[in-house]
Design a protein around this motif. Structure first.
Motif, PDB file in Angstrom:
ATOM      1  N   VAL A 131       6.399 -10.987 -71.589  1.00 35.41           N
ATOM      2  CA  VAL A 131       6.514 -12.614 -71.943  1.00 35.41           C
ATOM      3  C   VAL A 131       7.480 -13.071 -71.878  1.00 35.41           C
ATOM      4  CG1 VAL A 131       5.727 -13.005 -74.380  1.00 35.41           C
ATOM      5  CG2 VAL A 131       4.649 -11.532 -73.373  1.00 35.41           C
ATOM      6  N   ILE A 132       7.399 -14.823 -71.642  1.00 30.82           N
ATOM      7  CA  ILE A 132       8.584 -15.098 -71.425  1.00 30.82           C
ATOM      8  C   ILE A 132       8.483 -16.409 -72.612  1.00 30.82           C
ATOM      9  CG2 ILE A 132      10.650 -16.964 -70.365  1.00 30.82           C
ATOM     10  CD1 ILE A 132       9.401 -15.563 -67.864  1.00 30.82           C
ATOM     11  N   LEU A 133       9.748 -16.497 -73.803  1.00 28.48           N
ATOM     12  CA  LEU A 133       9.617 -17.137 -74.963  1.00 28.48           C
ATOM     13  C   LEU A 133      10.890 -18.425 -74.931  1.00 28.48           C
ATOM     14  CD1 LEU A 133       8.611 -17.890 -77.703  1.00 28.48           C
ATOM     15  CD2 LEU A 133      10.107 -16.099 -79.151  1.00 28.48           C
ATOM     16  N   THR A 134      10.576 -19.964 -74.610  1.00 31.74           N
ATOM     17  CA  THR A 134      11.048 -20.550 -74.915  1.00 31.74           C
ATOM     18  C   THR A 134      11.910 -21.678 -75.884  1.00 31.74           C
ATOM     19  OG1 THR A 134      10.493 -22.518 -73.429  1.00 31.74           O
ATOM     20  CG2 THR A 134      11.201 -20.615 -71.966  1.00 31.74           C
ATOM     21  N   LYS A 135      10.651 -21.181 -76.310  1.00 28.96           N
ATOM     22  CA  LYS A 135      10.825 -21.627 -78.324  1.00 28.96           C
ATOM     23  C   LYS A 135      11.386 -21.334 -79.497  1.00 28.96           C
ATOM     24  CE  LYS A 135       6.107 -22.722 -75.852  1.00 28.96           C
ATOM     25  NZ  LYS A 135       4.760 -22.252 -77.432  1.00 28.96           N
ATOM     26  N   ASN A 136      11.836 -21.760 -80.709  1.00 30.19           N
ATOM     27  CA  ASN A 136      12.215 -20.692 -81.638  1.00 30.19           C
ATOM     28  C   ASN A 136      10.748 -20.531 -82.831  1.00 30.19           C
ATOM     29  OD1 ASN A 136      13.633 -20.830 -84.258  1.00 30.19           O
ATOM     30  ND2 ASN A 136      13.327 -22.611 -84.840  1.00 30.19           N
ATOM     31  N   VAL A 137      11.115 -19.292 -82.066  1.00 30.01           N
ATOM     32  CA  VAL A 137       9.367 -18.977 -82.545  1.00 30.01           C
ATOM     33  C   VAL A 137      10.346 -17.517 -83.318  1.00 30.01           C
ATOM     34  CG1 VAL A 137       7.620 -17.787 -82.203  1.00 30.01           C
ATOM     35  CG2 VAL A 137       7.953 -19.683 -81.189  1.00 30.01           C
ATOM     36  N   THR A 138       9.938 -17.189 -84.677  1.00 29.62           N
ATOM     37  CA  THR A 138      10.128 -15.652 -85.054  1.00 29.62           C
ATOM     38  C   THR A 138       9.264 -14.516 -84.911  1.00 29.62           C
ATOM     39  OG1 THR A 138      11.347 -16.454 -87.040  1.00 29.62           O
ATOM     40  CG2 THR A 138      10.550 -14.476 -87.680  1.00 29.62           C
ATOM     41  N   ILE A 139       9.508 -13.968 -84.295  1.00 28.37           N
ATOM     42  CA  ILE A 139       8.633 -12.812 -84.145  1.00 28.37           C
ATOM     43  C   ILE A 139       8.671 -11.604 -84.769  1.00 28.37           C
ATOM     44  CG2 ILE A 139       7.239 -10.966 -82.689  1.00 28.37           C
ATOM     45  CD1 ILE A 139       8.273 -12.750 -79.990  1.00 28.37           C
ATOM     46  N   PHE A 140       7.860 -10.937 -85.619  1.00 26.92           N
ATOM     47  CA  PHE A 140       8.012  -9.733 -86.434  1.00 26.92           C
ATOM     48  C   PHE A 140       6.688  -8.911 -86.901  1.00 26.92           C
ATOM     49  CE2 PHE A 140       6.367 -13.061 -89.617  1.00 26.92           C
ATOM     50  CZ  PHE A 140       5.282 -12.159 -90.464  1.00 26.92           C
ATOM     51  N   GLY A 141       6.952  -7.515 -86.313  1.00 27.84           N
ATOM     52  CA  GLY A 141       6.040  -6.446 -86.851  1.00 27.84           C
ATOM     53  C   GLY A 141       6.000  -6.582 -88.531  1.00 27.84           C
ATOM     54  N   GLN A 142       4.580  -6.062 -88.667  1.00 27.20           N
ATOM     55  CA  GLN A 142       4.352  -5.439 -90.594  1.00 27.20           C
ATOM     56  C   GLN A 142       4.874  -3.855 -90.598  1.00 27.20           C
ATOM     57  OE1 GLN A 142       0.490  -6.975 -91.377  1.00 27.20           O
ATOM     58  NE2 GLN A 142       0.203  -5.518 -92.367  1.00 27.20           N
ATOM     59  N   GLU A 143       4.579  -3.406 -89.612  1.00 31.20           N
ATOM     60  CA  GLU A 143       5.405  -1.924 -89.690  1.00 31.20           C
ATOM     61  C   GLU A 143       6.844  -1.500 -88.888  1.00 31.20           C
ATOM     62  OE1 GLU A 143       2.740   0.977 -91.545  1.00 31.20           O
ATOM     63  OE2 GLU A 143       1.612  -0.599 -92.594  1.00 31.20           O
ATOM     64  N   THR A 144       7.586  -0.903 -88.423  1.00 33.42           N
ATOM     65  CA  THR A 144       8.105  -1.385 -87.427  1.00 33.42           C
ATOM     66  C   THR A 144       7.554   0.254 -86.857  1.00 33.42           C
ATOM     67  OG1 THR A 144       9.952  -1.672 -88.511  1.00 33.42           O
ATOM     68  CG2 THR A 144      10.711  -0.416 -86.506  1.00 33.42           C
ATOM     69  N   ALA A 145       7.622   1.483 -87.917  1.00 37.31           N
ATOM     70  CA  ALA A 145       7.593   2.448 -86.666  1.00 37.31           C
ATOM     71  C   ALA A 145       5.786   2.344 -86.005  1.00 37.31           C
ATOM     72  CB  ALA A 145       7.191   3.748 -87.778  1.00 37.31           C
ATOM     73  N   ARG A 146       4.671   1.608 -86.822  1.00 37.49           N
ATOM     74  CA  ARG A 146       3.994   1.492 -86.718  1.00 37.49           C
ATOM     75  C   ARG A 146       2.978   0.195 -85.591  1.00 37.49           C
ATOM     76  NH1 ARG A 146      -1.267   2.422 -89.350  1.00 37.49           N
ATOM     77  NH2 ARG A 146      -0.952   0.842 -90.699  1.00 37.49           N
ATOM     78  N   THR A 147       4.394  -0.781 -85.639  1.00 39.06           N
ATOM     79  CA  THR A 147       4.289  -1.604 -84.633  1.00 39.06           C
ATOM     80  C   THR A 147       4.637  -1.388 -83.028  1.00 39.06           C
ATOM     81  OG1 THR A 147       3.958  -3.474 -86.647  1.00 39.06           O
ATOM     82  CG2 THR A 147       4.285  -4.464 -85.033  1.00 39.06           C
ATOM     83  N   ILE A 148       3.928  -1.890 -82.512  1.00 43.68           N
ATOM     84  CA  ILE A 148       4.704  -0.865 -80.873  1.00 43.68           C
ATOM     85  C   ILE A 148       3.859  -1.850 -79.820  1.00 43.68           C
ATOM     86  CG2 ILE A 148       4.599   0.695 -78.947  1.00 43.68           C
ATOM     87  CD1 ILE A 148       3.686   2.624 -81.430  1.00 43.68           C
ATOM     88  N   LEU A 149       4.968  -2.547 -78.395  1.00 43.95           N
ATOM     89  CA  LEU A 149       4.818  -3.134 -78.033  1.00 43.95           C
ATOM     90  C   LEU A 149       5.042  -2.458 -76.377  1.00 43.95           C
ATOM     91  CD1 LEU A 149       6.377  -6.765 -78.940  1.00 43.95           C
ATOM     92  CD2 LEU A 149       4.484  -5.901 -79.045  1.00 43.95           C
ATOM     93  N   ASN A 150       4.139  -1.778 -75.217  1.00 46.57           N
ATOM     94  CA  ASN A 150       4.318  -1.017 -74.746  1.00 46.57           C
ATOM     95  C   ASN A 150       4.876  -1.417 -72.955  1.00 46.57           C
ATOM     96  OD1 ASN A 150       4.086   0.951 -72.874  1.00 46.57           O
ATOM     97  ND2 ASN A 150       2.560   2.457 -74.085  1.00 46.57           N
ATOM     98  N   GLY A 151       5.261  -1.564 -72.221  1.00 50.34           N
ATOM     99  CA  GLY A 151       5.199  -2.262 -71.380  1.00 50.34           C
ATOM    100  C   GLY A 151       5.164  -1.861 -70.067  1.00 50.34           C
ATOM    101  N   GLY A 152       4.552  -0.540 -70.510  1.00 46.84           N
ATOM    102  CA  GLY A 152       3.525   0.456 -69.587  1.00 46.84           C
ATOM    103  C   GLY A 152       5.147   0.337 -68.049  1.00 46.84           C
ATOM    104  N   GLY A 153       5.967   0.857 -68.619  1.00 45.37           N
ATOM    105  CA  GLY A 153       6.925   1.548 -67.757  1.00 45.37           C
ATOM    106  C   GLY A 153       8.037  -0.054 -66.164  1.00 45.37           C
TER     107      GLY A 153
END
Length: 192
Positions: free
Chosen positions: A77-99
């Protein structure tokens, strides 16, 4: 001959009033959800997305993306804009890149932005930041893999990496700058 200037003055007053009443478009808080049943009730101010790529593509400068708890397959995912990205709960908000690949690339973002409260797992690189001078990466967990890099920065010397946990990565932070702000992070069982 006196009526003409008054008409111009009146028209000018009307136009000025119309322009003054135009309001700025409000930034949106977009929601990334594991399934559509968790979308916000108000889809106008909180548009709903099922992938981070879709949320980033639709976002405008100043928007934010709230990620609800869940595991999301996310890669390149490529982000080129001023956008804040945040999880609601760190431990249960997971981005998995598939290795493979990079989960999130932040490129050429000129204004300050934040990535916070997310767990990044299983990727070649968790976050790559390039030509973005004011990115703050805070309160995240990085466990991308024993042959992987959690955060890689280039030409982003004023960025800040603060209050993150780096666990079981090849490299916690790789940067071409010695002035990267690295503050109060935990590094455990990383090779480099």
């Amino acid at each position: 001959s006196q009526r003409w200037p008054r008409h111009i003055l009146s028209l000018g007053t009307i136009l000025f009033g119309m322009l003054a009443s135009v309001t700025e478009v409000a930034a949106l808080e977009r929601w990334l959800v594991p399934d559509s049943s968790q979308c916000a009730a108000d889809l106008v101010t909180n548009p709903c997305h099922l992938t981070l790529q879709d949320a980033v593509t639709q976002a405008l400068d100043g928007d934010s993306i709230r990620i609800l708890p869940g595991t999301y397959s996310t890669n390149n995912v490529i982000l080129t804009k001023n956008v804040t990205i945040f999880g609601q709960e760190t431990a249960r908000t997971i981005l998995n890149g598939g290795g493979t690949g990079t989960i999130l690339t932040i490129s050429s973002v000129a204004t300050s932005m934040i990535v916070r409260n997310i767990s990044f797992i299983s990727a070649a690189t968790g976050i790559q930041v390039s030509n973005s001078p004011s990115v703050t990466i805070t309160n995240n967990i990085f466990a991308v893999g024993t042959s992987s890099t959690a955060i890689q920065t280039s030409a982003s010397s004023s960025s800040t990496v603060i209050n993150n946990t780096f666990y079981n990565n090849q490299t916690g932070i790789s940067s071409d700058s010695t002035s990267l702000n690295i503050i109060n992070n935990i590094f455990l069982q990383n090779s480099n």
